[in-house]
Scaffold this active site. Structure first.
Site, short mmCIF file in Angstrom:
data_model
loop_
_atom_site.label_atom_id
_atom_site.label_comp_id
_atom_site.label_asym_id
_atom_site.label_seq_id
_atom_site.Cartn_x
_atom_site.Cartn_y
_atom_site.Cartn_z
N HIS A 1 0.88 -1.18 0.00
CA HIS A 1 0.12 -0.01 0.04
C HIS A 1 1.00 1.37 0.08
O HIS A 1 1.74 1.26 0.84
CB HIS A 1 -1.05 -0.09 1.15
CG HIS A 1 -2.13 -0.94 1.24
ND1 HIS A 1 -2.40 -1.58 2.12
CD2 HIS A 1 -2.98 -1.34 0.09
CE1 HIS A 1 -3.51 -2.59 1.69
NE2 HIS A 1 -3.67 -2.18 0.53
N GLU B 1 1.81 3.41 2.95
CA GLU B 1 2.40 2.69 4.13
C GLU B 1 3.76 2.20 3.80
O GLU B 1 4.65 1.44 4.17
CB GLU B 1 1.51 1.35 4.17
CG GLU B 1 0.12 1.70 4.55
CD GLU B 1 -0.66 0.43 4.64
OE1 GLU B 1 -0.32 -0.72 4.33
OE2 GLU B 1 -2.06 0.46 4.63
N HIS C 1 2.32 -3.99 6.63
CA HIS C 1 1.64 -2.83 6.40
C HIS C 1 1.47 -1.81 7.52
O HIS C 1 2.18 -2.28 8.77
CB HIS C 1 -0.06 -3.45 6.21
CG HIS C 1 -0.22 -4.17 4.93
ND1 HIS C 1 -0.92 -3.63 3.74
CD2 HIS C 1 0.54 -5.45 4.59
CE1 HIS C 1 -0.93 -4.41 2.98
NE2 HIS C 1 -0.43 -5.58 3.36
N GLU D 1 0.59 -5.20 10.91
CA GLU D 1 0.06 -3.78 10.88
C GLU D 1 1.11 -3.05 11.87
O GLU D 1 0.53 -2.99 12.92
CB GLU D 1 -1.43 -3.64 11.26
CG GLU D 1 -2.19 -4.27 10.33
CD GLU D 1 -2.50 -3.47 8.96
OE1 GLU D 1 -1.70 -2.60 8.72
OE2 GLU D 1 -3.32 -4.28 7.94
ZN ZN Z 1 -2.17 -2.06 4.21
#
Ligand code: ZN
Length: 426
Positions: A178, A181, A329, A390
């Site tokens: 992403h 990110e 992420h 994350e």
């Molecule tokens: Zn992500």
């Protein structure tokens, strides 16, 4: 690097300021090309400079971004006095030049001289060009690394990988699926540098014998899956047709900040909704949320792996024999470890271990975002452990001021991605 002039602001100015600092000309790394920055640049270049960096100036700055220079051996040189001359260590020179015999130097031979500083900066954002300079620099400093390319992005940027180790057990970590990110990219690069430095110096890596790691595991890192998107978020895409198209896509989503809210690739496809694991469900869920065509985030694309970046990850994964994958992420300090009812052997124990060493929560993916991700597909396809990590807390893109705590939280996960799969050799 593009040409920059006094009065300019942005990430390329930060790179120039970083290079100047590393060369010994102290200036704040704030991305603003001020009089002070110009003064430092003038001193670096020897006085007669204008207030700009064009191609020829960048050529002089780039060694400080790649972390090395070259030296042609002269009669009477020793590696020891070369190290002194460049304020670096003898061992760094020996590591970077495995075929050079210290006791039998040949005049006229060109050798690599790594500078003393760490290559992976914790002070600047990461673009594709900067990432590539670092990968090339790490390759020079540590020739036992191997690097390559798994494909190209929509705009033709290389999707690089780094391999560390020659063991039979393969694992793979990726970052920056992403766009906003991108802070996950230096997480993987710093781990690469720490591991390589430990291996070169025959030291332990966070308590584990690095030579043993190197002999038993092959670690493949893909530090930037979505380079075009990252470049958009960091303001280095330029004002061409892709920028215009992206801006047009974003205008239909006024509640998503531009470019800071951009997660997709440059075509407006969310690369982590592109994998053949519940892709149709993902399409329905996202359509119900209003994402039916290219968007800054959450559009699944026309078909699974229809984008070059997701296709490259898919093909690269199928061509190898990874026993575990980590997908990096931001944000939330959460580890997702499951897809539907698939529960690969040991995957829960490994998730709990990751949770305990990082302090992150271990959770099942919420249904609305629980399909068509890379880790979902990996778990379904191979029935092997795959994790979405994350990192960090706050609104994306996270700032580099959070980087050192993110890295501290994750270093034992990055190590454990190898060591926790005991006895699972291919
Ligand atoms: Zn992500």
């Amino acid at each position: 690097m593009r040409s920059i002039y006094i009065g300019d602001a942005g990430v390329p100015v930060q790179y120039m300021q970083l290079a100047l600092n590393r060369a010994g000309y102290t200036v704040p790394i704030n991305g603003e090309f001020t009089r002070d920055t110009c003064k430092a640049l003038g001193a670096f270049l020897g006085g007669s400079a204008g207030c700009y960096a064009d191609t020829s100036v960048w050529l002089k700055l780039i060694p400080y971004l790649q972390g090395y220079t070259t030296h042609i051996i002269m009669q009477g040189d020793t590696l020891w006095n070369i190290a002194e001359q460049y304020h670096t260590s003898l061992s760094a020179i020996v590591t970077a030049n495995p075929s050079v015999e210290a006791s039998n130097l040949q005049a006229g031979t060109r050798i690599y001289v790594p500078y003393a500083f760490s290559l992976v900066s914790e002070e600047v954002p990461y673009t594709s060009e900067f990432t590539q300079l670092i990968i090339e620099g790490l390759q020079i400093r540590y020739p036992f690394l191997s690097t390559g390319c798994i494909g190209k992005s929509v705009m033709g940027n290389e999707l690089n990988y780094i391999r560390l180790g020659r063991g039979g057990t393969q694992v793979s970590y990726n970052a920056s699926f992403h766009a906003n990110e991108w802070i996950t990219t230096p997480v993987l690069l710093k781990f690469t540098e720490e591991y390589a430095a430990a291996y070169a110096d025959r030291e332990a890596l966070y308590g584990t014998d690095s030579a043993w790691l190197f002999e038993n595991y092959s670690l493949y890192l893909i530090p930037m899956v979505n380079p075009d998107g990252v470049n958009l978020v960091n303001g280095v895409l330029g004002e061409g047709a892709y920028q215009a198209k992206a801006r047009q896509i974003a205008e239909a989503y006024p509640s998503i900040p531009y470019p800071d809210g951009w997660k997709a690739n440059i075509n407006g496809v969310d690369l982590n909704l592109q994998f053949p694991a519940g892709w149709e469900q993902a399409r329905e869920i996202k359509a119900a949320q209003g994402y039916t065509s290219p968007a800054p985030r959450d559009y699944v694309g026309e078909a699974p792996v229809s984008e070059p970046e997701s296709r490259a990850m898919y093909d690269f994964t199928n061509a190898n024999n990874f026993q575990l994958i980590l997908a990096y992420h931001t944000q939330g300090e959460v580890i997702y470890w499951k897809y539907l009812d698939y529960e690969p052997e040991n995957s829960r124990q490994i998730a709990d271990y990751f949770g305990s060493v990082s302090g992150y929560l271990v959770e099942e993916t919420p249904y609305a975002s629980g399909h068509a991700g890379y880790k979902d597909w990996f778990i379904q396809q191979y029935n092997l452990p795959g994790y979405t990590i994350e990192v960090g807390i706050g609104e994306n893109p996270l700032r580099m001021s959070q980087f050192s705590s993110i890295y501290e939280d994750n270093k034992l996960i990055l190590l454990g991605g190898m060591t926790q799969i005991v006895g699972k050799s291919s």
